[in-house]
Design a protein around this motif. Structure first.
Motif: not given
Length: 244
Positions: A14-41
């Motif tokens: 959270x930044x101040x009272x705004x929660x920016x990440x709310x329970x993110x989980x992911x695994x990235x294997x060695x040599x893997x390419x992961x793309x994260x997409x989504x709207x601004x903010x």
């Protein structure tokens, strides 16, 4: 099963009272390419900064190569050697040449031998297709060329993981291709990559897995073929319909 190179478990930020990440989980294997997409903010850039310990987390765990990133005892320099990051803004030193920019951290921070670092830096500049620009200053280079110097600079630390945070967002369309090509070649060579991008065609081609985030959570994820052609969540489908 081999342990993932990056394991992100239930992180909150959270930044101040705004929660920016709310329970993110992911695994990235060695040599893997992961793309994260989504709207601004939606928390994409904050996620990358948490992986590199540039931003502290409030809760959860991020482990890179067996080390807890947010352990107060962790040597942050050792982490930054392992996890390179390239930002939207190039942040090159304007009074240093391209070659000097690439050499600075290994020579001045890691105290590595200058001749060895120079040889490596010249090889990296060639790798990102800027041979002949070693003596050019950032002001003499296009945005795309500066971004490729920034990629070479990060690679000079010989990282195991590369994080790319919307690295083409500030570029003219005609220079985007050069930068994406440099990243694609890294991925093909086996570099583990986490990429935040708005370039959907690129994500479709390069990613082993795509994550769609919105309002601090992962809404949907999957291999690109399934993700782009068969998104199940209405929010994902709405987002893709606006940008594809």
């Amino acid at each position: 099963m081999t342990e993932p190179l990056i394991r992100i478990q239930d992180i909150h930020k959270s930044f101040a009272k705004v929660e920016v990440l709310s329970g993110i989980s992911m695994d990235v294997a060695k040599g893997e390419v992961v793309c994260v997409i989504g709207p601004s903010g939606s928390g994409k850039s904050t996620l990358l900064r948490c992986v590199n310990a540039l931003v502290p987390i409030d809760k959860g765990s991020i482990v890179v190569d067996g080390q807890e990133v947010h352990d107060p005892k962790l040597d942050k320099l050792a982490l930054r050697r392992k996890v390179g990051m390239v930002f939207q803004q190039y942040n090159l030193f304007p009074h240093k040449t391209a070659l000097e920019n690439v050499m600075m951290a290994p020579v001045h921070v890691l105290k590595q031998d200058k001749k060895e670092v120079e040889a490596r830096a010249r090889g990296l500049i060639k790798k990102v297709r800027l041979e002949g620009k070693e003596s050019s200053y950032p002001g003499e280079l296009s945005g795309g060329q500066q971004q490729r110097v920034a990629i070479a600079r990060s690679l000079a630390m010989q990282p195991e993981v590369m994080l790319f945070d919307e690295v083409t967002a500030a570029l003219d369309p005609e220079t985007v291709k050069e930068v994406l090509l440099a990243i694609r070649e890294l991925a093909e060579e086996g570099m583990t990559c986490m990429i935040v991008t708005h370039e959907m065609g690129f994500a479709r081609e390069i990613a082993g897995h795509v994550y769609f985030t919105d309002r601090g959570v992962i809404v949907e994820h999957g291999p690109p073929k399934e993700f782009f052609s068969g998104a199940k969540d209405p929010r994902t489908r709405q987002f893709l319909s606006q940008i594809l």
